[in-house]
Design a protein around this motif. Structure first.
Motif, PDB file in Angstrom:
ATOM      1  N   PHE A 246     -11.779  80.782  28.744  1.00 39.39           N
ATOM      2  CA  PHE A 246     -12.411  81.675  29.704  1.00 39.39           C
ATOM      3  C   PHE A 246     -12.981  80.859  30.867  1.00 39.39           C
ATOM      4  O   PHE A 246     -13.501  79.755  30.656  1.00 39.39           O
ATOM      5  CB  PHE A 246     -13.544  82.474  29.060  1.00 39.39           C
TER       6      PHE A 246
ATOM      7  N   TYR B  72     -15.487  81.462  34.340  1.00 35.91           N
ATOM      8  CA  TYR B  72     -16.276  82.294  35.241  1.00 35.91           C
ATOM      9  C   TYR B  72     -15.816  82.017  36.672  1.00 35.91           C
ATOM     10  O   TYR B  72     -15.783  80.865  37.118  1.00 35.91           O
ATOM     11  CB  TYR B  72     -17.763  81.963  35.116  1.00 35.91           C
TER      12      TYR B  72
ATOM     13  N   HIS C 256     -21.151  85.962  28.552  1.00 38.52           N
ATOM     14  CA  HIS C 256     -20.409  86.032  27.294  1.00 38.52           C
ATOM     15  C   HIS C 256     -21.289  85.430  26.194  1.00 38.52           C
ATOM     16  O   HIS C 256     -22.021  84.465  26.426  1.00 38.52           O
ATOM     17  CB  HIS C 256     -19.113  85.232  27.428  1.00 38.52           C
TER      18      HIS C 256
ATOM     19  N   ARG D  19     -19.377  90.527  37.550  1.00 35.72           N
ATOM     20  CA  ARG D  19     -18.870  89.273  36.996  1.00 35.72           C
ATOM     21  C   ARG D  19     -17.353  89.260  37.122  1.00 35.72           C
ATOM     22  O   ARG D  19     -16.683  90.209  36.731  1.00 35.72           O
ATOM     23  CB  ARG D  19     -19.249  89.147  35.522  1.00 35.72           C
TER      24      ARG D  19
ATOM     25  N   MET E 171     -13.967  87.144  35.958  1.00 35.27           N
ATOM     26  CA  MET E 171     -13.649  86.248  34.850  1.00 35.27           C
ATOM     27  C   MET E 171     -12.139  86.127  34.678  1.00 35.27           C
ATOM     28  O   MET E 171     -11.388  87.062  34.965  1.00 35.27           O
ATOM     29  CB  MET E 171     -14.285  86.789  33.569  1.00 35.27           C
TER      30      MET E 171
ATOM     31  N   GLU F 175      -9.066  84.745  31.833  1.00 33.13           N
ATOM     32  CA  GLU F 175      -8.760  84.381  30.452  1.00 33.13           C
ATOM     33  C   GLU F 175      -7.332  83.867  30.365  1.00 33.13           C
ATOM     34  O   GLU F 175      -6.413  84.445  30.952  1.00 33.13           O
ATOM     35  CB  GLU F 175      -8.904  85.596  29.533  1.00 33.13           C
TER      36      GLU F 175
END
Length: 322
Positions: A220, A222, A233, A298, A300, A302
Motif C-alpha cells: 500500500f 499513501y 490504515h 485519502r 491510496m 495497492e
C-alpha cells in the motif's frame, strides 16, 4: 419502565449482529457465484484457507526462489528485501517504503484529473475534485472513488506495479509462484450519513481479513498525507500467524473490534500514518481495516500478489455485489 437486564441486552445485541451478518452474506452471494464460475478452484480455497491447518498445508507447496539481482533497479533505495520478508513472517507488516516524489506526484495528478467511480458503482462517475457536487447530483453519500482499469493509463502507477523489489519480496515471502493479482488506486472521502453496508463494501471501520487467495501479499502507498483524521490504515500485528477457532469456523471475514483486539491484543493494533509517498506491505490474512476520513480525502494505491490465477475483475478491485 423496566430496563432490560444486562444478559437480555447482550442477547439482543447478539441477535442484531447475527442478522446483520446474514444480510452481508446474502448480499455477497452474487460475488461468490461469479468467483466460482470464473475459477472452480475458488471454492476449496474459500472454505479451507480461513483455517490454520489448511493454510499451513498450502504453505508447504511454496517453491524456492532462484537468486536474482533485479532489485538493484528498484525505485525504493535503502530498503533491504530480507529485512522486509523477515518482518512479514514475524509480524505480518513492514512499513518503510517511500515513493519518489516524482512518482507520487504523477499518480496524484492523474487521479485528480481523471473521473473515478463512486462506491464501486460505474454509474456513479465524477471527478474527485467535484465530490460534494457529485453527492448532491446523485443524491447519496459517496464514500469511495475507484479508477478500476483506468489506472493502467498512468505510467507512474505502472512503474510501481513493475518495480523489481516488490516482485522479489513477494516471491521470497509467498514462494516462486507469486504473481501480480491486483493494481488499484482509490479515494476515500469524508462524508455524512454513511451506512454500515457502504462501510463494509469499502472495507472501512471494521476489522477483517482478506480471503481472495491461499497466500497473499499487499503493498500500500499513501498518495496523500494521512494523519489520524484522514482515514489511516490499521493492522493487527501478528494476527496473520494465529487465529482463534471462532474466526476459522465462520463464513464471515469481518468481526467486531472488541472481539478482534481481545483475541490478538490491543497493543498489536498498529495505526499507520505518514506523509504522501509512505508505503507499507502486509499479509492481508492478518486482521486490518481502513478508517473513514474525518477531515480530508485519502488517496491510496495497492499492488497485490497471490499464488493463484488472477481474476480480471478483482485485478482492479471491482466487486459484483449489488
Amino acid at each position: 419502565m423496566v430496563l432490560p437486564r444486562r444478559s437480555d441486552a447482550q442477547s439482543l445485541e447478539a441477535i442484531a449482529r447475527n442478522a446483520s451478518s446474514f444480510r452481508r452474506i446474502a448480499a455477497r452471494i452474487p460475488t461468490y457465484l461469479t468467483d466460482l464460475r470464473e475459477n472452480p478452484a475458488w471454492l476449496p480455497m474459500f472454505v479451507l484457507a480461513r483455517t490454520m491447518p489448511g493454510r499451513r498445508v498450502h504453505w508447504l507447496t511454496a517453491k524456492s526462489v532462484k537468486p536474482t539481482e533485479n532489485s538493484n533497479a528498484t525505485m525504493f533505495a535503502g530498503v533491504d528485501r530480507n529485512t522486509v520478508v523477515e518482518a512479514l513472517r514475524s509480524e505480518g507488516l513492514f512499513s518503510g517504503f517511500f515513493l519518489p516524489s516524482s512518482i507520487q506526484q504523477e499518480i496524484t495528478h492523474f487521479a485528480k484529473q481523471t473521473p473515478c467511480f463512486g462506491n464501486f458503482d460505474r454509474r456513479l462517475e465524477f471527478l474527485p475534485t467535484d465530490h460534494l457536487v457529485a453527492e448532491g447530483d446523485f443524491g447519496r453519500a459517496l464514500l469511495s472513488g475507484h479508477y478500476f482499469e483506468r489506472i493502467l493509463k498512468c505510467d507512474a502507477a505502472l512503474a510501481v506495479q513493475r518495480d523489481p523489489l516488490l516482485h522479489e519480496v513477494a516471491a521470497h515471502y509467498l514462494g516462486a509462484q507469486a504473481q501480480l493479482i491486483t493494481t488499484r488506486v482509490w479515494w476515500s472521502f469524508p462524508t455524512q450519513s454513511v451506512s454500515d453496508a457502504e462501510k463494509n463494501l469499502a472495507s472501512l471501520d471494521k476489522y477483517h481479513f482478506d480471503l481472495d487467495d491461499w497466500r497473499m501479499l499487499k503493498f500500500f502507498f499513501y498518495l496523500s498525507d494521512v494523519d489520524n483524521d484522514c482515514g489511516p490504515h490499521v493492522y493487527v500485528r501478528g494476527s496473520h500467524n494465529r487465529r482463534i477457532i471462532k474466526h476459522q469456523l465462520t463464513l464471515l471475514v469481518g468481526h467486531p473490534a472488541d472481539e478482534v483486539l481481545g483475541a490478538y491484543g490491543t497493543d498489536n493494533a498498529i495505526t499507520l500514518t505518514g506523509p504522501a509517498g509512505l508505503g507499507f506491505v502486509e499479509d492481508p490474512f492478518g486482521f486490518h481495516m481502513g478508517t473513514v476520513p474525518k477531515q480530508a480525502p485519502r488517496l491510496m494505491m495497492e499492488v497485490g500478489f497471490g499464488v493463484s490465477r488472477p481474476s480480471r475483475r478483482r485485478f482492479h478491485g471491482e466487486p459484483v455485489i449489488r
